[in-house]
Design a protein around this motif. Sequence first.
Motif: not given
Length: 494
Positions: A210-212, A218-220, A226-228
């Motif tokens: 859920s955090i990922a 949110r664009g992190y 690339t996304p975490y």
Amino acid sequence: MSANVNDIAREYLRVSKDSSGRARSVTEQHTDNESAAESNGWTLGEPYADNDRSASRYATKVRGDFKRLLEDLETGRFGAGVLIIWEPSRGSRRNSEWAAFLDLLRDQRVKVHVTSHGRTYDPTNARDMRNLQEDGVDSEYESAKISARSTRAHREHAVAGKPTGRTPVGYVRTYDPQTRRFVSQDPDPETAPMIKELFDRIAAGHSLRSIALDFEARGYVNGKGTPYTIQHLRTLARSWAYTGLRVHIPGRTPSTNTNVIHRPDVQLTEATWEPLVSRETFYAVQNILDDPARLVARPARAAHLLSMIAKCDVCDDVLTVRFAASEKRQPSYACRKSAHVRVIESDLDEVAEAVIVGYLAREDLEATIDAKKNPGEDLQTIRDEIATLRRRLDDLADDTSLSERVLSRRAAALEKELNDLIEREKAASTPAVLRGLIEPGKGAELRWKALPLEVKRQVARILLSPDLIGELRVTRSPDSRPCDASDRIIWRRS
């Protein structure tokens, strides 16, 4: 070997990871080799190249093209009379590997041109073979010296609390503009808040999935843009660097992201940089990640509060949700294997949530949980004892006055004591999923309503246990007549 083959040369190009900028790149080696081939009248064939690959005995990556070169020489597919290398160390820094390589070249009657020497060697010539063998010895000796210097530098940096390796996400490093020497490692205003949020959310019971998903929305993004991923977030959550501690394990490659929380040989030093998370939070997060019972289910599967948590009092099996064929009938909880009990899902959820919220609102909740989990245990005292035992193990390893037998026996006893303390530490830790929910007062109800379902399920799994609220068990309806869900619940306590 035919004349036209003797007029063909192939080259082997290799460069290790070079942060200094002084090593010859693969392209530069090829340019020099090309000039050497032209001067000697050779036609260059297809090259073999291994970029960012070490040839020392400390290497961890396979050199794919070097392996292909050996196979081509053994099978007769090499198809050239000369092998060009920029210097002997490009071939190998391991003497045994280099010697076997030279034997293969000699057997296939392939000459070796070393561009940096400006000379062609014939392995079938005894003097040339000796020169090449001596070069191999020199290369391995130089590799060993480099490794010793590197190990010594890592040890000295660890004792001084200086950072090593890549800059951890959440920090930035400053270097002297003239000397390029390290100056400081400081929190990064852009990424440090994300790291703090990661630890806080894991401690509050949020799943890594859920955090990922939230971070991606949110664009992190990571350093590659690339996304975490879940695994990347897990690795970040394992990093001691965020507690302001420098990790060093003798004999191992330095890393800030090694899961070493329970290793007896780990050396932790106060770092020179500012921590991003408290050590209390870090320990709580490690306990969550280490918990074998921790669920990492897909969000879509966490759709029902009490599924796989509540139990049938008849067969002792867990309850799952059943959907009736008729749309007029509401979904129900029923025992998974049989049809002993069935209760409307919303009715059972309502009763369970009221009990859970009432329990969370108790002012003595934290003390009650601590007492039930491990009466009389003081968490800080246990952690201090763990730190003391680790220091004793380090001192024991440095004690040269003891025989190997005595040293082994004492170390085994200390390690057993250390493992026992680690288990006590886990047992004494308050369940981290209840952080932010255990404050007394009416606010517990509002906080409960604001929680995502996956967190509610984790709270329910902890609280609806025999040593806390009690195991939620559902009985059959009396005389098979409809009745309230509350009348069919048994709270089994230990």
